[in-house]
Design an enzyme around this catalytic site. Structure first.
Site, PDB file in Angstrom:
ATOM      1  CD  GLU A 185       2.146 -13.571   9.204  1.00 41.29           C
ATOM      2  OE1 GLU A 185       3.182 -14.184   8.867  1.00 41.29           O
ATOM      3  OE2 GLU A 185       2.067 -12.336   9.147  1.00 41.29           O
ATOM      4  CG  ASP A 223       1.950 -14.473   3.714  1.00 40.27           C
ATOM      5  OD1 ASP A 223       1.507 -13.345   3.455  1.00 40.27           O
ATOM      6  OD2 ASP A 223       2.463 -14.753   4.816  1.00 40.27           O
TER       7      ASP A 223
HETATM    8 ZN   LIG Z   1       4.014  -9.359   6.993  1.00 37.65          ZN
END
Ligand SMILES: [Zn+2]
Ligand SMILES: *[C@@H]1O[C@H](CO)[C@@H](O)[C@H](O)[C@H]1NC(C)=O
Ligand SMILES: *[C@@H]1O[C@H](CO)[C@@H](O)[C@H](O)[C@H]1NC(C)=O
Ligand SMILES: *[C@@H]1O[C@H](CO)[C@@H](O)[C@H](O)[C@H]1NC(C)=O
Ligand SMILES: *[C@@H]1O[C@H](CO)[C@@H](O)[C@H](O)[C@H]1NC(C)=O
Length: 349
Positions: A185, A223
């Site tokens: 990511e 997240d």
């Molecule tokens: Zn990050």
């Protein structure tokens, strides 16, 4: 992930709509294939059966095992991947790796592995929960990434463990559960379309080609969770109905005194707010692993706090920032959401 405009706070509230969160959300359309679900609140009995299921020591243990530098290509990265994989295999989930390579700035050619875990590998459709398990490369220090995203990934492993028995019936249903642990990511040099979200870009493209994307009901992406007092918002109109379920579950738990407060845990500060804000932000400013799926019309719930935790992308994003009371509060809401979602869709058949 990346916040495109640092001064977001100034104009963040583009449109505010307060949900009638206790109204029944009957008949809103979700997902692909024109499915409509009659979303029913969990019955009082089921609510009281699922809500007390909890294992915070397990959450701590799993988190600690992921609190290592996990830069793509390093031994810590392999260790994290093996840990996630074996954890879910022990719970009899079907786990596969989507392996590919790509070229990144600074580190060059890298091998990436998305981890895909299914409760029922033969299901027709999936409720998907996701996080990213790689950690960001920094030249000058070792980044641990507790909120980014060791804790979100640990929350998923903890959910599978805590709900093991409750999820048993959904090993055979047409709608089942999938977890995705995205790789790559983080950007290696500078966030941009070619240097970020390597794993989700690869997976969304592959699944568009083979038709799997049409089998994803909704992608719930976690997240930057793990620090105290995060606040979440609804970003996308087509999942507002599902987001409002999170708002009402938080209220329902709170009304029944089932969420932990600092005051009762001896910590002398009180969380003044709620996690799931009943507000809509029509914002496309936060770039993250949902993007390649969003662009291909997969319904998204993006559970990322705004503002980001203050420790974001610093060496302080480590064990000492984790607030396990807040994290367990949020995990509990998400576990009930998961059960409510699976039940709503199955009841409709
Ligand atoms: Zn990050
Ligand atoms: C996993 O499946 C095997 C074989 O069906 C079974 O013996 C075992 O008890 C299961 N384990 C768990 C944790 O469900
Ligand atoms: C990203 O890669 C593509 C294909 O190699 C290239 O055409 C494009 O210019 C690159 N974009 C950026 C911002 O570097
Ligand atoms: C847990 O959630 C409830 C409801 O939002 C809130 O009142 C409480 O303060 C939260 N506790 C912590 C420790 O964040
Ligand atoms: C962990 O974070 C704390 C503050 O949040 C900081 O004081 C400490 O130096 C960090 N530990 C390491 C090893 O960087």
């Amino acid at each position: 992930m990346c916040l495109l405009n640092a001064s977001f706070a100034v104009f963040i509230i583009l449109s505010v709509s307060v949900f009638a969160s206790k109204d029944s959300q009957s008949g809103f359309a979700v997902g692909r294939n024109e499915l409509t679900y009659r979303t029913e609140e969990l019955s009082h009995e089921k609510f009281l059966a699922y809500a007390p299921l909890s294992d915070v020591p397990h959450l701590r243990k799993v988190t600690n095992n992921l609190l290592i530098p996990r830069v793509v290509g390093t031994t810590g990265h392999t260790q994290a991947r093996d840990y996630i994989t074996s954890n879910l295999r022990e719970l009899n989930w079907s786990v596969e790796h989507d392996k590919f390579h790509d070229t990144a700035p600074i580190l060059g050619k890298l091998h990436f592995h998305n981890i895909i875990a299914k409760l029922n590998p033969d299901a027709e459709r999936y409720l998907v929960f996701a996080c990213h398990y790689d950690s960001k490369y920094f030249e000058d220090f070792e980044f641990i990434g507790a909120t980014d995203s060791a804790v979100p990934c640990a929350m998923l492993l903890n959910m599978a463990h805590v709900l093991q028995t409750a999820l048993e019936p959904f090993r055979k249903t047409k709608l089942s559960l999938m977890f995705i642990f995205f790789d790559g990511e983080e950007a290696f040099k500078e966030w941009g379309p070619n240097d970020s979200i390597y794993g989700s870009r690869h997976l969304a493209k592959m699944w568009e080609a083979d038709g799997t994307l049409n089998r994803l009901d909704i992608l719930v992406l976690l997240d930057l969770i793990g620090s105290a007092d995060p606040t979440f918002y609804s970003f996308f109109p087509n999942t507002e109905g599902w987001y409002s379920r999170l708002v009402s579950l938080e209220e329902r738990l709170s009304d029944l005194n089932m969420l932990q407060r600092y005051i009762s845990s001896g910590v002398s500060r009180q969380y003044p707010n709620r996690y799931f804000q009943p507000n809509t932000l029509r914002s496309s400013m936060v770039e993250d692993d949902h993007l390649p799926f969003l662009r291909r019309n997969v319904p998204i719930l993006h559970l990322i706090p705004l503002p980001f935790p203050t420790v974001w992308h610093t060496k302080d994003d480590n064990n000492s920032i984790i607030d396990y009371i807040a994290t367990e509060n949020i995990s509990l809401i998400l576990r009930l959401f998961m059960m409510e979602y699976l039940q709503s869709a199955t009841d409709e058949k």
